[in-house]
Design a protein around this motif. Sequence first.
Motif: not given
Length: 62
Positions: A17-24
């Motif tokens: 979620p820190s890399i890709c919060p829109e997905v995870f």
Amino acid sequence: MKAVVDKDLCIGCGLCPSICPEVFSMDDDGLAIAIDEEIDESLIDSAKEAEESCPVDAITVE
Ligand code: SF4
């Protein structure tokens, strides 16, 4: 493309979620979950980066 997190493998490190919060995001149980939707094309690169960065290979983006 869709993202799937294998909760049996996830160790709850919080990286995806820190890399890709829109997905995870992190669930109430402290493990990662992925949105149950087709990933927007603009987010595929960061979702793939999260997949490659997961220390236990719990993420599949395909
Ligand atoms: S990066 Fe992997 S281990 Fe860390 S929270 Fe995400 S799925 Fe779980």
